[in-house]
Design a protein around this motif. Structure first.
Motif, PDB file in Angstrom:
ATOM      1  N   CYS A 249     -71.565 -22.481 -63.791  1.00  0.00           N
ATOM      2  CA  CYS A 249     -70.176 -22.717 -64.157  1.00  0.00           C
ATOM      3  C   CYS A 249     -69.244 -22.436 -62.986  1.00  0.00           C
ATOM      4  CB  CYS A 249     -69.810 -21.843 -65.354  1.00  0.00           C
ATOM      5  SG  CYS A 249     -70.046 -20.080 -65.059  1.00  0.00           S
ATOM      6  N   LYS A 250     -67.944 -22.556 -63.226  1.00  0.00           N
ATOM      7  CA  LYS A 250     -66.943 -22.327 -62.192  1.00  0.00           C
ATOM      8  C   LYS A 250     -67.069 -20.908 -61.641  1.00  0.00           C
ATOM      9  CE  LYS A 250     -61.920 -22.296 -61.504  1.00  0.00           C
ATOM     10  NZ  LYS A 250     -60.602 -22.526 -62.141  1.00  0.00           N
ATOM     11  N   ARG A 251     -66.966 -20.777 -60.309  1.00  0.00           N
ATOM     12  CA  ARG A 251     -67.083 -19.460 -59.682  1.00  0.00           C
ATOM     13  C   ARG A 251     -66.417 -19.467 -58.310  1.00  0.00           C
ATOM     14  NH1 ARG A 251     -73.071 -18.133 -58.339  1.00  0.00           N
ATOM     15  NH2 ARG A 251     -73.516 -19.100 -60.320  1.00  0.00           N
ATOM     16  N   ALA A 252     -65.953 -18.290 -57.875  1.00  0.00           N
ATOM     17  CA  ALA A 252     -65.387 -18.107 -56.534  1.00  0.00           C
ATOM     18  C   ALA A 252     -66.404 -17.343 -55.685  1.00  0.00           C
ATOM     19  CB  ALA A 252     -64.075 -17.341 -56.602  1.00  0.00           C
ATOM     20  N   VAL A 253     -66.611 -17.818 -54.462  1.00  0.00           N
ATOM     21  CA  VAL A 253     -67.606 -17.194 -53.592  1.00  0.00           C
ATOM     22  C   VAL A 253     -67.028 -16.963 -52.204  1.00  0.00           C
ATOM     23  CG1 VAL A 253     -69.529 -18.271 -54.815  1.00  0.00           C
ATOM     24  CG2 VAL A 253     -68.578 -19.387 -52.783  1.00  0.00           C
ATOM     25  N   LYS A 254     -67.649 -16.030 -51.477  1.00  0.00           N
ATOM     26  CA  LYS A 254     -67.363 -15.820 -50.061  1.00  0.00           C
ATOM     27  C   LYS A 254     -68.614 -16.193 -49.273  1.00  0.00           C
ATOM     28  CE  LYS A 254     -65.159 -12.180 -48.524  1.00  0.00           C
ATOM     29  NZ  LYS A 254     -64.868 -10.757 -48.139  1.00  0.00           N
ATOM     30  N   ILE A 255     -68.437 -17.063 -48.276  1.00  0.00           N
ATOM     31  CA  ILE A 255     -69.543 -17.518 -47.443  1.00  0.00           C
ATOM     32  C   ILE A 255     -69.378 -16.887 -46.064  1.00  0.00           C
ATOM     33  CG2 ILE A 255     -70.709 -19.529 -46.455  1.00  0.00           C
ATOM     34  CD1 ILE A 255     -69.282 -21.172 -48.720  1.00  0.00           C
ATOM     35  N   GLU A 288     -67.055 -19.690 -29.002  1.00  0.00           N
ATOM     36  CA  GLU A 288     -67.250 -18.547 -28.119  1.00  0.00           C
ATOM     37  C   GLU A 288     -68.425 -18.727 -27.149  1.00  0.00           C
ATOM     38  OE1 GLU A 288     -65.334 -17.068 -31.913  1.00  0.00           O
ATOM     39  OE2 GLU A 288     -67.016 -18.368 -31.389  1.00  0.00           O
ATOM     40  N   PRO A 289     -69.591 -19.235 -27.595  1.00  0.00           N
ATOM     41  CA  PRO A 289     -70.715 -19.374 -26.646  1.00  0.00           C
ATOM     42  C   PRO A 289     -70.417 -20.398 -25.560  1.00  0.00           C
ATOM     43  CG  PRO A 289     -71.475 -19.513 -28.921  1.00  0.00           C
ATOM     44  CD  PRO A 289     -69.986 -19.624 -28.952  1.00  0.00           C
ATOM     45  N   SER A 290     -70.862 -20.125 -24.354  1.00  0.00           N
ATOM     46  CA  SER A 290     -70.703 -21.078 -23.257  1.00  0.00           C
ATOM     47  C   SER A 290     -71.855 -22.063 -23.259  1.00  0.00           C
ATOM     48  CB  SER A 290     -70.653 -20.342 -21.911  1.00  0.00           C
ATOM     49  OG  SER A 290     -71.945 -19.827 -21.592  1.00  0.00           O
ATOM     50  N   ASP A 291     -71.747 -23.106 -22.426  1.00  0.00           N
ATOM     51  CA  ASP A 291     -72.814 -24.102 -22.378  1.00  0.00           C
ATOM     52  C   ASP A 291     -74.014 -23.623 -21.571  1.00  0.00           C
ATOM     53  OD1 ASP A 291     -71.657 -24.204 -19.917  1.00  0.00           O
ATOM     54  OD2 ASP A 291     -70.961 -26.271 -20.063  1.00  0.00           O
ATOM     55  N   LYS A 292     -73.987 -22.352 -21.146  1.00  0.00           N
ATOM     56  CA  LYS A 292     -75.161 -21.783 -20.481  1.00  0.00           C
ATOM     57  C   LYS A 292     -76.196 -21.290 -21.503  1.00  0.00           C
ATOM     58  CE  LYS A 292     -72.076 -19.953 -16.932  1.00  0.00           C
ATOM     59  NZ  LYS A 292     -71.551 -18.709 -16.316  1.00  0.00           N
ATOM     60  N   VAL A 293     -75.754 -21.123 -22.761  1.00  0.00           N
ATOM     61  CA  VAL A 293     -76.632 -20.581 -23.795  1.00  0.00           C
ATOM     62  C   VAL A 293     -77.728 -21.580 -24.130  1.00  0.00           C
ATOM     63  CG1 VAL A 293     -76.734 -19.895 -26.217  1.00  0.00           C
ATOM     64  CG2 VAL A 293     -74.877 -19.088 -24.773  1.00  0.00           C
ATOM     65  N   SER A 294     -78.973 -21.126 -24.188  1.00  0.00           N
ATOM     66  CA  SER A 294     -80.096 -22.012 -24.487  1.00  0.00           C
ATOM     67  C   SER A 294     -80.668 -21.776 -25.875  1.00  0.00           C
ATOM     68  CB  SER A 294     -81.206 -21.835 -23.445  1.00  0.00           C
ATOM     69  OG  SER A 294     -81.689 -20.509 -23.481  1.00  0.00           O
ATOM     70  N   GLU A 295     -80.389 -20.612 -26.471  1.00  0.00           N
ATOM     71  CA  GLU A 295     -80.980 -20.307 -27.768  1.00  0.00           C
ATOM     72  C   GLU A 295     -80.010 -19.486 -28.599  1.00  0.00           C
ATOM     73  OE1 GLU A 295     -85.431 -19.519 -28.326  1.00  0.00           O
ATOM     74  OE2 GLU A 295     -84.558 -17.521 -28.539  1.00  0.00           O
ATOM     75  N   VAL A 296     -79.887 -19.838 -29.890  1.00  0.00           N
ATOM     76  CA  VAL A 296     -79.022 -19.093 -30.797  1.00  0.00           C
ATOM     77  C   VAL A 296     -79.776 -18.785 -32.080  1.00  0.00           C
ATOM     78  CG1 VAL A 296     -76.903 -20.142 -29.906  1.00  0.00           C
ATOM     79  CG2 VAL A 296     -78.056 -21.183 -31.862  1.00  0.00           C
ATOM     80  N   GLU A 297     -79.319 -17.753 -32.769  1.00  0.00           N
ATOM     81  CA  GLU A 297     -79.798 -17.433 -34.113  1.00  0.00           C
ATOM     82  C   GLU A 297     -78.624 -17.526 -35.065  1.00  0.00           C
ATOM     83  OE1 GLU A 297     -83.470 -14.355 -33.217  1.00  0.00           O
ATOM     84  OE2 GLU A 297     -81.533 -13.554 -33.821  1.00  0.00           O
ATOM     85  N   TYR A 298     -78.876 -18.000 -36.284  1.00  0.00           N
ATOM     86  CA  TYR A 298     -77.784 -18.094 -37.237  1.00  0.00           C
ATOM     87  C   TYR A 298     -78.251 -17.650 -38.616  1.00  0.00           C
ATOM     88  CZ  TYR A 298     -79.679 -22.430 -39.256  1.00  0.00           C
ATOM     89  OH  TYR A 298     -80.478 -23.361 -39.880  1.00  0.00           O
ATOM     90  N   GLN A 299     -77.290 -17.234 -39.425  1.00  0.00           N
ATOM     91  CA  GLN A 299     -77.566 -16.768 -40.777  1.00  0.00           C
ATOM     92  C   GLN A 299     -76.386 -17.120 -41.666  1.00  0.00           C
ATOM     93  OE1 GLN A 299     -77.414 -12.472 -41.549  1.00  0.00           O
ATOM     94  NE2 GLN A 299     -79.431 -12.632 -42.456  1.00  0.00           N
ATOM     95  N   VAL A 300     -76.673 -17.585 -42.886  1.00  0.00           N
ATOM     96  CA  VAL A 300     -75.640 -17.908 -43.872  1.00  0.00           C
ATOM     97  C   VAL A 300     -75.879 -17.044 -45.090  1.00  0.00           C
ATOM     98  CG1 VAL A 300     -74.627 -19.677 -45.339  1.00  0.00           C
ATOM     99  CG2 VAL A 300     -75.422 -20.277 -43.045  1.00  0.00           C
ATOM    100  N   THR A 301     -74.848 -16.285 -45.508  1.00  0.00           N
ATOM    101  CA  THR A 301     -74.925 -15.414 -46.673  1.00  0.00           C
ATOM    102  C   THR A 301     -73.800 -15.780 -47.630  1.00  0.00           C
ATOM    103  OG1 THR A 301     -75.790 -13.641 -45.275  1.00  0.00           O
ATOM    104  CG2 THR A 301     -75.004 -13.015 -47.454  1.00  0.00           C
ATOM    105  N   ILE A 302     -74.109 -15.797 -48.940  1.00  0.00           N
ATOM    106  CA  ILE A 302     -73.104 -16.137 -49.959  1.00  0.00           C
ATOM    107  C   ILE A 302     -73.031 -15.020 -50.980  1.00  0.00           C
ATOM    108  CG2 ILE A 302     -72.353 -17.833 -51.656  1.00  0.00           C
ATOM    109  CD1 ILE A 302     -75.059 -18.939 -49.415  1.00  0.00           C
ATOM    110  N   ARG A 303     -71.783 -14.636 -51.340  1.00  0.00           N
ATOM    111  CA  ARG A 303     -71.577 -13.615 -52.368  1.00  0.00           C
ATOM    112  C   ARG A 303     -70.494 -14.075 -53.348  1.00  0.00           C
ATOM    113  NH1 ARG A 303     -71.151  -9.739 -47.967  1.00  0.00           N
ATOM    114  NH2 ARG A 303     -73.152  -8.751 -47.589  1.00  0.00           N
ATOM    115  N   ASN A 304     -70.579 -13.558 -54.573  1.00  0.00           N
ATOM    116  CA  ASN A 304     -69.504 -13.781 -55.544  1.00  0.00           C
ATOM    117  C   ASN A 304     -68.283 -12.969 -55.170  1.00  0.00           C
ATOM    118  OD1 ASN A 304     -70.678 -15.591 -57.388  1.00  0.00           O
ATOM    119  ND2 ASN A 304     -71.853 -13.922 -58.335  1.00  0.00           N
ATOM    120  N   LEU A 305     -67.115 -13.532 -55.424  1.00  0.00           N
ATOM    121  CA  LEU A 305     -65.872 -12.770 -55.233  1.00  0.00           C
ATOM    122  C   LEU A 305     -65.520 -12.067 -56.538  1.00  0.00           C
ATOM    123  CD1 LEU A 305     -63.650 -15.223 -53.179  1.00  0.00           C
ATOM    124  CD2 LEU A 305     -64.655 -13.074 -52.399  1.00  0.00           C
TER     125      LEU A 305
END
Length: 305
Positions: A249-255, A288-305
């Protein structure tokens, strides 16, 4: 946490500058052969690295030249020198900045890739001469004086590459002094503890997100190097994009989207109110990262508000 190797992405906007400095000593010829002043007497003596178990001996060769000997140790083997390097240098002042124009003369580990090569190290004394801050000028191989001059203003915005503290030692140690060994051992344990605490916190956040968001599903994740317009100018960076499907159902979240690479760590927050059974496309852009960067790590987290 997912890892992306940007070098492997078939993206024409990704420009890798392979000619930039990859080693502190890379130049076949220096940008100048002329000392412009005598080295300060305060340089002479034994210095220790603030971060590493390295000890530096600065010795006067003649009126304008120094010999710098670096003894390197490891915390795993503090009783034995793992490598010793010899550098000769002179001081050249450019636009008010004192630079150690330095040549690698020898090294004890058998490597030869930077022998007889030159490097440029702006320096300054702080804390009444008890601390020596050294930076590294990164310019194209065998760059001329003007290129070095243009690189100087950028150094003011960065932390020193090497921080040395003056010691009372009369000569380079043959093993790590016990008080330095204890200090570095404590630092290593504290750093390891902080790393474990960070991983635990991330794990708890992930578990919490899974517990409170069983009806949210992330689809079509991508992490790419792109360009876009920001404040009327073109900028380049990394974009994390994904679709988020709400199966409830309808919900508010923070990503929370987090990007990590060798240059730092950044977060972007998005708040959104979903309609029932809605699917929405989201993206987080990081310039923020410059074009010298060759590798990155990323993470996505979702929570209810």
């Amino acid at each position: 946490m997912k890892t992306i190797n940007l070098k492997k992405l078939a993206i024409p906007l990704l420009v890798l500058i392979s000619t930039l400095l990859t080693s502190c000593f890379e130049h076949d010829t220096p940008f100048t052969n002329q000392p412009s002043r005598q080295p300060e007497k305060a340089l002479n003596g034994i210095w220790k690295d603030e971060k590493l178990l390295n000890y530096y001996s600065f010795q006067k060769i003649d009126q304008h030249h120094l010999r710098i000997i670096i003894s390197k140790f490891s915390l795993n083997n503090p009783e034995t020198i793992t490598n010793q390097e010899v550098i000769e240098a002179f001081v050249h002042t450019l636009d008010g900045t004192n630079i150690l124009v330095s040549q690698k003369i020898s090294r004890g580990d058998g490597e030869i890739y930077d022998l007889k090569k030159w490097g440029y190290f702006p320096y300054e004394f702080v804390d009444d001469g008890e601390q020596l801050n050294l930076s590294v000028i990164g310019v194209e191989t065998n760059a001329k004086t003007e290129a070095v001059r243009q690189a100087l203003p950028n150094l003011k915005e960065k932390a020193p590459s090497i921080i040395l503290r003056k010691t009372n030692l009369q000569r380079l140690p043959s093993r790590v002094p016990e008080h330095d060994e204890r200090e570095h051992s404590l630092r290593a344990k504290e750093a390891k503890l902080k790393q474990l605490e960070k991983k635990l916190s991330e794990h708890e956040q992930q578990v919490k997100a899974l517990q409170v968001e069983p009806n949210l599903k992330i689809l079509n994740e991508e992490c790419t190097f792109i360009s876009w317009e920001k404040d009327g100018e073109e900028v380049k960076g990394v974009e994390i994009s994904f679709n988020l499907k709400n199966n409830a159902c309808k919900r508010a979240v923070k990503i929370l989207a987090k990007l990590t690479c060798s240059e730092g760590e950044w977060e972007k927050k998005i708040e959104y109110t979903f309609k029932e059974n809605e699917t929405v496309a989201f993206s987080a852009k990081f310039d923020e990262p410059s074009d010298k960067v060759s590798e990155v790590e990323y993470q996505v987290t979702i929570r209810n508000l």
